[in-house]
Design a protein around this motif. Sequence first.
Motif, PDB file in Angstrom:
ATOM      1  N   GLY A   1       0.916  -1.177   0.025  1.00 20.49           N
ATOM      2  CA  GLY A   1      -0.106  -0.018   0.061  1.00 20.49           C
ATOM      3  C   GLY A   1       0.621   1.268   0.071  1.00 20.49           C
ATOM      4  N   ARG A   2       1.724   1.152   0.835  1.00 15.44           N
ATOM      5  CA  ARG A   2       2.617   2.354   0.861  1.00 15.44           C
ATOM      6  C   ARG A   2       3.604   2.464  -0.618  1.00 15.44           C
ATOM      7  NH1 ARG A   2       4.352   7.350   2.298  1.00 15.44           N
ATOM      8  NH2 ARG A   2       6.641   7.585   2.620  1.00 15.44           N
ATOM      9  N   ALA A   3       3.924   1.301  -1.362  1.00  8.93           N
ATOM     10  CA  ALA A   3       4.712   1.525  -2.374  1.00  8.93           C
ATOM     11  C   ALA A   3       3.816   2.175  -3.489  1.00  8.93           C
ATOM     12  CB  ALA A   3       4.917   0.111  -2.870  1.00  8.93           C
ATOM     13  N   ARG A   4       2.423   1.670  -3.463  1.00  3.05           N
ATOM     14  CA  ARG A   4       1.170   2.467  -4.439  1.00  3.05           C
ATOM     15  C   ARG A   4       1.255   3.915  -3.788  1.00  3.05           C
ATOM     16  NH1 ARG A   4      -1.169  -2.860  -3.589  1.00  3.05           N
ATOM     17  NH2 ARG A   4      -2.522  -1.769  -1.835  1.00  3.05           N
ATOM     18  N   GLN A   5       1.210   4.172  -2.462  1.00  2.00           N
ATOM     19  CA  GLN A   5       1.308   5.507  -2.534  1.00  2.00           C
ATOM     20  C   GLN A   5       2.226   6.332  -3.222  1.00  2.00           C
ATOM     21  OE1 GLN A   5       1.688   6.410   1.657  1.00  2.00           O
ATOM     22  NE2 GLN A   5       0.235   8.279   1.412  1.00  2.00           N
ATOM     23  N   LEU A   6       3.603   5.981  -2.658  1.00  2.00           N
ATOM     24  CA  LEU A   6       4.687   6.499  -3.126  1.00  2.00           C
ATOM     25  C   LEU A   6       4.752   6.621  -4.815  1.00  2.00           C
ATOM     26  CD1 LEU A   6       7.282   5.230  -0.872  1.00  2.00           C
ATOM     27  CD2 LEU A   6       6.613   7.732  -1.059  1.00  2.00           C
ATOM     28  N   LEU A   7       4.314   5.299  -5.376  1.00  2.00           N
ATOM     29  CA  LEU A   7       4.308   5.627  -6.858  1.00  2.00           C
ATOM     30  C   LEU A   7       3.524   6.658  -7.545  1.00  2.00           C
ATOM     31  CD1 LEU A   7       4.791   1.776  -7.924  1.00  2.00           C
ATOM     32  CD2 LEU A   7       6.357   3.734  -8.444  1.00  2.00           C
ATOM     33  N   ALA A   8       2.262   6.580  -6.539  1.00  2.00           N
ATOM     34  CA  ALA A   8       1.355   7.718  -7.210  1.00  2.00           C
ATOM     35  C   ALA A   8       1.688   8.951  -6.964  1.00  2.00           C
ATOM     36  CB  ALA A   8       0.002   7.722  -6.459  1.00  2.00           C
ATOM     37  N   GLN A   9       2.693   9.463  -5.907  1.00  2.00           N
ATOM     38  CA  GLN A   9       3.130  10.822  -5.529  1.00  2.00           C
ATOM     39  C   GLN A   9       4.375  10.982  -6.696  1.00  2.00           C
ATOM     40  OE1 GLN A   9       4.351  10.155  -1.507  1.00  2.00           O
ATOM     41  NE2 GLN A   9       2.592  11.379  -0.945  1.00  2.00           N
ATOM     42  N   VAL A  10       4.752  10.157  -7.299  1.00  2.00           N
ATOM     43  CA  VAL A  10       6.001  10.336  -8.096  1.00  2.00           C
ATOM     44  C   VAL A  10       5.346  10.099  -9.805  1.00  2.00           C
ATOM     45  CG1 VAL A  10       7.709   9.887  -6.678  1.00  2.00           C
ATOM     46  CG2 VAL A  10       6.662   8.103  -8.320  1.00  2.00           C
ATOM     47  N   GLY A  11       3.883   9.936  -9.684  1.00  2.00           N
ATOM     48  CA  GLY A  11       3.195  10.022 -11.009  1.00  2.00           C
ATOM     49  C   GLY A  11       3.549   8.781 -11.872  1.00  2.00           C
ATOM     50  N   LEU A  12       3.630   7.603 -11.239  1.00  2.00           N
ATOM     51  CA  LEU A  12       3.911   6.426 -11.825  1.00  2.00           C
ATOM     52  C   LEU A  12       2.848   5.235 -11.265  1.00  2.00           C
ATOM     53  CD1 LEU A  12       7.601   6.232 -11.925  1.00  2.00           C
ATOM     54  CD2 LEU A  12       6.141   6.643 -13.684  1.00  2.00           C
ATOM     55  N   ALA A  13       1.629   5.774 -10.815  1.00  2.29           N
ATOM     56  CA  ALA A  13       0.871   4.564 -10.477  1.00  2.29           C
ATOM     57  C   ALA A  13       0.357   3.669 -11.275  1.00  2.29           C
ATOM     58  CB  ALA A  13      -0.678   5.604  -9.942  1.00  2.29           C
ATOM     59  N   GLU A  14       0.401   3.987 -12.725  1.00  2.00           N
ATOM     60  CA  GLU A  14      -0.087   3.147 -13.554  1.00  2.00           C
ATOM     61  C   GLU A  14       1.113   2.207 -14.270  1.00  2.00           C
ATOM     62  OE1 GLU A  14      -3.126   2.979 -14.265  1.00  2.00           O
ATOM     63  OE2 GLU A  14      -3.506   4.696 -12.756  1.00  2.00           O
ATOM     64  N   GLN A  15       2.096   2.561 -13.682  1.00  2.00           N
ATOM     65  CA  GLN A  15       3.571   1.770 -14.128  1.00  2.00           C
ATOM     66  C   GLN A  15       3.967   0.739 -13.045  1.00  2.00           C
ATOM     67  OE1 GLN A  15       4.315   2.631 -17.425  1.00  2.00           O
ATOM     68  NE2 GLN A  15       2.879   4.426 -17.195  1.00  2.00           N
ATOM     69  N   ALA A  16       3.066   0.283 -12.346  1.00  2.00           N
ATOM     70  CA  ALA A  16       3.878  -0.354 -11.115  1.00  2.00           C
ATOM     71  C   ALA A  16       4.166  -1.725 -11.456  1.00  2.00           C
ATOM     72  CB  ALA A  16       2.592  -0.651  -9.971  1.00  2.00           C
ATOM     73  N   GLY A  17       3.235  -2.389 -12.537  1.00  2.00           N
ATOM     74  CA  GLY A  17       3.622  -3.759 -13.212  1.00  2.00           C
ATOM     75  C   GLY A  17       4.594  -3.887 -14.290  1.00  2.00           C
ATOM     76  N   ARG A  18       5.118  -2.659 -14.607  1.00  2.00           N
ATOM     77  CA  ARG A  18       6.105  -2.515 -15.705  1.00  2.00           C
ATOM     78  C   ARG A  18       7.632  -2.969 -15.100  1.00  2.00           C
ATOM     79  NH1 ARG A  18       5.186   1.148 -20.963  1.00  2.00           N
ATOM     80  NH2 ARG A  18       3.124   0.482 -21.442  1.00  2.00           N
ATOM     81  N   ARG A  19       8.418  -3.290 -16.181  1.00  2.07           N
ATOM     82  CA  ARG A  19       9.931  -3.481 -15.883  1.00  2.07           C
ATOM     83  C   ARG A  19      10.704  -1.949 -15.955  1.00  2.07           C
ATOM     84  NH1 ARG A  19      10.083  -8.626 -13.309  1.00  2.07           N
ATOM     85  NH2 ARG A  19       8.318  -9.749 -14.558  1.00  2.07           N
TER      86      ARG A  19
END
Length: 267
Positions: free
Chosen positions: A136-154
Amino acid sequence: MAPRHERPSTPAPYTPHPAVELRSVRRSYGRGDRAVHALRGIDLALARGSFTAVMGPSGSGKSTFLQCAAGLDRPTSGEVLLGGEEITRLSENRLTQLRRSRIGFVFQSFNLLPSLTVQQNVLLPQRLAGERQDRGRARQLLAQVGLAEQAGRRPGQLSGGQQQRVAIARALITGPEVLFADEPTGALDTRTAAEVLTLLRQAVDTMGATVVMVTHDPLAASHADRVLFLADGALADEIVRPDPQRVAERMITLTARSAGRRAEAAA
């Protein structure tokens, strides 16, 4: 690119110790006449919730300063304190634990693992520290850096700027006391660099992080609260509330002086 941002109206909670403190830190390599004195007695305290840029001519000791301050290298003499705890005499195992739990790192080359997804890279510090992986924290941080939609990419599927944003999220996942950044915009174009610097600035202003950034770029340094200048292994100057022009002028002066001293020494 606007270099200055307003600080939050709510001050950070008072703490009795600086985030990072160096006391008479010296670092030498080699012995005798061939010894290289990379740091020559650094005394410095960096406040919690501050953004400090470190600059200097080539060979001034910037990289050694960062490595000693972050516990990646041990000073020849002197003390380094993290949040009031003296770390220079810790065992290697304890230093490793400290770096994994209390310090974050952002490097010019990103250092992401290509076989892991973006989210797995962000969670890696928690995994290495033996902590529960907080997705959950990882998703929150990725959202804060504008990468919420890229979580599953390499990482290889992302641009350089996106990879550096992943690296920032990874550095923040453990809630580190200090985030050390070594030329974090060195491999990025001007626009992308501005985005990354804004994220570092926001980590200070909205998350209470302490950022220490080594850079050669006056524009990057202007995002900091304070710029420290090293020359020949010693603190030579500083600018509070910097702007790019003043930083560039100071660098030109220090570089000329450093070159002159080396020419005299070689004569």
